[in-house]
Design a protein around this motif. Structure first.
Motif, PDB file in Angstrom:
ATOM      1  N   PRO A 195      48.386  36.970  34.705  1.00 23.65           N
ATOM      2  CA  PRO A 195      48.185  38.345  35.170  1.00 23.65           C
ATOM      3  C   PRO A 195      46.878  38.481  35.965  1.00 23.65           C
ATOM      4  O   PRO A 195      45.919  37.740  35.711  1.00 23.65           O
ATOM      5  N   GLU A 196      46.861  39.394  36.892  1.00 25.55           N
ATOM      6  CA  GLU A 196      45.652  39.689  37.676  1.00 25.55           C
ATOM      7  C   GLU A 196      44.508  40.027  36.731  1.00 25.55           C
ATOM      8  O   GLU A 196      44.650  40.878  35.863  1.00 25.55           O
ATOM      9  N   ALA A 214      48.039  49.518  33.623  1.00 22.81           N
ATOM     10  CA  ALA A 214      47.687  48.103  33.775  1.00 22.81           C
ATOM     11  C   ALA A 214      48.939  47.231  33.687  1.00 22.81           C
ATOM     12  O   ALA A 214      49.124  46.306  34.490  1.00 22.81           O
ATOM     13  N   LEU A 215      49.811  47.529  32.731  1.00 21.75           N
ATOM     14  CA  LEU A 215      51.021  46.710  32.567  1.00 21.75           C
ATOM     15  C   LEU A 215      51.935  46.820  33.792  1.00 21.75           C
ATOM     16  O   LEU A 215      52.467  45.809  34.264  1.00 21.75           O
ATOM     17  N   PHE A 224      51.583  41.485  25.739  1.00 24.88           N
ATOM     18  CA  PHE A 224      52.289  42.432  26.616  1.00 24.88           C
ATOM     19  C   PHE A 224      52.197  41.958  28.072  1.00 24.88           C
ATOM     20  O   PHE A 224      53.192  41.895  28.787  1.00 24.88           O
ATOM     21  N   ALA A 225      50.977  41.635  28.488  1.00 24.88           N
ATOM     22  CA  ALA A 225      50.764  41.215  29.887  1.00 24.88           C
ATOM     23  C   ALA A 225      51.544  39.942  30.178  1.00 24.88           C
ATOM     24  O   ALA A 225      52.158  39.796  31.237  1.00 24.88           O
ATOM     25  N   LYS A 238      47.652  41.554  21.032  1.00 23.18           N
ATOM     26  CA  LYS A 238      48.900  42.271  21.291  1.00 23.18           C
ATOM     27  C   LYS A 238      48.990  42.640  22.766  1.00 23.18           C
ATOM     28  O   LYS A 238      50.025  42.431  23.420  1.00 23.18           O
ATOM     29  N   LEU A 239      47.881  43.156  23.295  1.00 20.20           N
ATOM     30  CA  LEU A 239      47.884  43.574  24.701  1.00 20.20           C
ATOM     31  C   LEU A 239      48.043  42.371  25.629  1.00 20.20           C
ATOM     32  O   LEU A 239      48.740  42.447  26.650  1.00 20.20           O
ATOM     33  N   HIS A 270      54.213  39.023  29.011  1.00 21.08           N
ATOM     34  CA  HIS A 270      55.645  39.274  29.137  1.00 21.08           C
ATOM     35  C   HIS A 270      56.056  39.204  30.608  1.00 21.08           C
ATOM     36  O   HIS A 270      57.180  38.829  30.933  1.00 21.08           O
ATOM     37  N   TYR A 271      55.127  39.555  31.489  1.00 24.59           N
ATOM     38  CA  TYR A 271      55.459  39.620  32.923  1.00 24.59           C
ATOM     39  C   TYR A 271      55.057  38.363  33.679  1.00 24.59           C
ATOM     40  O   TYR A 271      55.710  37.975  34.638  1.00 24.59           O
ATOM     41  N   THR A 272      53.969  37.731  33.258  1.00 24.94           N
ATOM     42  CA  THR A 272      53.494  36.541  33.970  1.00 24.94           C
ATOM     43  C   THR A 272      52.461  35.821  33.117  1.00 24.94           C
ATOM     44  O   THR A 272      51.744  36.451  32.339  1.00 24.94           O
ATOM     45  N   GLU A 311      44.603  43.807  18.129  1.00 21.98           N
ATOM     46  CA  GLU A 311      44.960  44.690  19.241  1.00 21.98           C
ATOM     47  C   GLU A 311      44.864  43.959  20.579  1.00 21.98           C
ATOM     48  O   GLU A 311      45.772  44.043  21.415  1.00 21.98           O
ATOM     49  N   GLU A 368      43.455  43.636  36.336  1.00 22.54           N
ATOM     50  CA  GLU A 368      44.416  44.448  35.585  1.00 22.54           C
ATOM     51  C   GLU A 368      44.322  44.140  34.094  1.00 22.54           C
ATOM     52  O   GLU A 368      44.501  45.023  33.256  1.00 22.54           O
ATOM     53  N   VAL A 369      44.057  42.879  33.773  1.00 21.13           N
ATOM     54  CA  VAL A 369      43.851  42.507  32.369  1.00 21.13           C
ATOM     55  C   VAL A 369      42.661  43.282  31.810  1.00 21.13           C
ATOM     56  O   VAL A 369      42.694  43.782  30.683  1.00 21.13           O
ATOM     57  N   SER A 407      40.443  46.797  27.988  1.00 24.94           N
ATOM     58  CA  SER A 407      39.337  47.717  27.731  1.00 24.94           C
ATOM     59  C   SER A 407      39.796  48.940  26.939  1.00 24.94           C
ATOM     60  O   SER A 407      38.972  49.633  26.355  1.00 24.94           O
ATOM     61  N   MET A 432      41.576  46.219  32.785  1.00 23.19           N
ATOM     62  CA  MET A 432      42.016  47.616  32.589  1.00 23.19           C
ATOM     63  C   MET A 432      42.793  47.717  31.275  1.00 23.19           C
ATOM     64  O   MET A 432      42.607  48.651  30.495  1.00 23.19           O
ATOM     65  N   LEU A 433      43.653  46.722  31.058  1.00 21.24           N
ATOM     66  CA  LEU A 433      44.503  46.707  29.872  1.00 21.24           C
ATOM     67  C   LEU A 433      43.672  46.570  28.598  1.00 21.24           C
ATOM     68  O   LEU A 433      43.762  47.379  27.677  1.00 21.24           O
TER      69      LEU A 433
END
Lengths: 403, 403
Positions: free
Chosen positions: A60-61, B78-79, A52-53, A48-49, A55-57, A45, A64-65, A70, A67-68
């Motif tokens: 990532p901050e 978050a994403l 996902f992050a 996977k997350l 995918h954008y950069t 899991e 925010e990671v 957790s 938050m994602l």
């Protein structure tokens, strides 16, 4: 007893395994114990997350990671709580925040600063099982943080410490700590008890089971730590304070580290502060030094040998070259074909001749010892990598660890 | 302007769509606005988590379901924040708790009690976009709660109210509110503006777009609500207070409700409290009554007609049968082949003849009106279901709504 049980990602990898965990918790409750469970995210899991992050950069901050990521442990905690309730137990899940876990604000690798166990105590007093989402806490500013690798173990140890739990059980796919790596020496035995300090020195044996950060925290908080398998009922290994171990063996275990490389510097100018300069510059370049040996050379120059992780050898070389360019070092050689074998045991403190036996054992096998370093409870030797397994087996036998 | 933008599950259904949302937020920022975003879970995620829970029991603990489900919105928040940061904006995600959303403790269908916007204000003051996980809050006791169906819309409206935002945009896959269902009347026009009360009365037109709960909250908090499409740049429909609508049309829209059934009771004993008894017993059995008409019969008895949702007709019948058994009602008949067509418009308040025109229109088409009920801004008629579409088109034309 009040028992904290921690289950990692593999142990909660799917819905059936979460049910198995619920069964084990149920069993512990039926034995009359109070239980607090700490869980990781379902295996896969978190990766996977992260994908996902990314995918954008690629960067990532970090807040925010956190938050994602957790969210993963929250899902497992809720599902386990639901499974326990479905079995007729009373369970409640808690985020790291609600469990009172306050950290600093270094996102993605926060350190636990304090735990306010009042919410957990309140739920335990109502006869409930508390299921805590591991790996996470909350910073003073109220943002969710994560604890980095091995974070759920840290959560479990910290929670056990704050609750003054009798036991903190870390469930993995391994059933305990062995006297040495059983893949090298099939006669390796599972240890019943081991002290915190021994465990720390035997890190390479337990690395896959338990990170040093968790053992250090357990030592600091005086938490009785047990590592055991979530797939069997075998007793695990208790990691506890020295006083709790009745009969101290001279040597508890043999550790092997094949991830070291040796740097040998000769003709180092013998001016005050030269060693400090070299090692400071290495540290500035994120090179971790393990063993260091300084021997006197001639013409007012010295020799300096040290080991670094193989992955950091390139960086170490770059630093050394600058000293050679400045004529402060005459020559350098590098050897990646080495390994470090260590014997560890608190019994060494009160017994002489333990190290001597190690050297004799190596001599009997015609193994040349390149470097030696000792601490109160450890003797480490750097040898040619090709003798790695042989030396482990010989030492295991010499100290009768299979008995 | 300070704008709250809310994106539902379909709008954030995958990583590309989240990027599209980021692009739209970015565009709004570039126009010089401050933005707070409220997001739902990625579509399918909530159902997946519910299926996980139901693996263990058909009736999972509601507090644990909230812990489980609330993770979905956190992931999206978050994403989106990561995507915005990757585009060079400064963004921060917040759980419902951190956004200050306090609810009662009715898990899975909590009501928002208050919002402390200080954390959001602080981040906005730093020039950041705030991305709030919708659908969730925290109870006084510190447990995460969820707001039930349409919860993210409620989050957005409540956040907009607390921040005194200039606008609250609800993005869905529909581009606004139409004068009637365009599948029935292709000439239906998208409304530019509509009052809260009209929107509430036109619920059936907007039901898929916006729940009445959200419109009621927007009215209470005086939030300018816009529904628009996340897949186009078309202007949406502004739902606002009456004073903000310059030119009031007599009629704003035509709503059709095919989900009603009629219950006709004749020979109801005319004793004080009989109507109260009947409707109380229906309410106790969770039957929702819509229209009620009482007419005098003979022999000191009355007739009572009312409508109920088709799905509740069986329960209504059971209640009615008990009154028949007690000889308080002589006869009952039930009709499922009806529908309710309504004309809605705040202009009715100040103009006469609006209702008369509706009745004339029906008469011209030879459509028999079975029941009529009126409010200040609505006229509803129950007619034979087979005339549903015909009546909608005729009324749409009679009030020139296609102009």
């Amino acid at each position: 007893m009040l028992i904290v049980q921690k289950f990692g990602g593999t142990s909660v990898g799917d819905l059936e395994r979460i049910q198995n965990v619920a069964n084990r918790v149920s069993q512990t409750l039926k034995e009359g114990h109070q239980v607090v469970v700490v869980v990781s995210a379902m295996s896969g899991e978190t990766n996977k997350l992260i994908a996902f992050a990314e995918h954008y950069t690629a960067t990532p901050e970090r807040s925010e990671v956190d938050m994602l990521l957790s969210s993963g442990e929250r899902v497992t905690a809720a599902l386990l709580s639901i499974a326990l309730n479905a079995m007729g137990h009373k369970a409640t899940s808690m985020s790291g925040r609600r469990a009172g876990i306050v950290t600093d604000s270094i996102h993605t690798k926060a350190r636990i600063e304090s735990i306010d166990p009042s919410a957990m105590h309140a739920e335990l007093a109502l006869g409930k099982v508390v299921v805590v989402a591991g790996f996470q806490g909350v910073s003073e500013s109220g943002q969710v943080t994560t604890l980095g690798r091995g974070g759920s173990d840290l959560s479990a140890v910290a929670v056990a410490g704050a609750l003054k739990a009798d036991l903190c059980e870390i469930y993995t796919d391994v059933d305990g700590i062995y006297t040495t790596d059983p893949r090298i020496e099939p006669k390796a035995k599972k240890m019943e008890r081991i002290s915190y300090d021994e465990m720390l020195e035997l890190a390479s044996l337990g690395a896959k089971v338990l990170q040093n950060r968790s053992v250090e925290l357990a030592k600091k908080l005086n938490v009785n730590l047990v590592t055991r398998s979530s797939f069997s009922n075998a007793e695990g290994t208790l990691i506890t304070k020295e006083e709790n171990i009745m009969e101290q063996p001279l040597v508890s275990g043999i550790a092997l580290d094949k991830n070291q490389a040796r740097v040998s510097l000769s003709g180092v100018i013998d001016r005050p502060g030269i060693a400090s300069d070299i090692f400071t510059r290495l540290a500035d370049n994120s090179v971790n030094i393990d063993m260091i040996i300084q021997t006197s050379g001639h013409d007012g120059k010295t020799n300096l040998d040290f080991t670094v992780p193989k992955t950091e050898l390139i960086d170490a070389k770059k630093v050394v070259e600058t000293f050679i360019a400045d004529d402060e070092i005459s020559e350098a050689s590098y050897d990646e074909c080495i390994c470090k074998v260590s014997i560890v045991g608190v019994g060494m403190k009160s017994h002489t001749g333990v190290a001597a036996k190690a050297f004799q054992t190596m001599a009997a096998e015609n193994i040349n010892i390149m470097m030696i370093s000792t601490s109160e409870i450890k003797v480490s030797m750097v040898i040619d990598e090709k003798y790695a397994e042989l030396s482990v087996r010989s030492l295991h036998n010499a100290y009768s660890l299979d008995q």
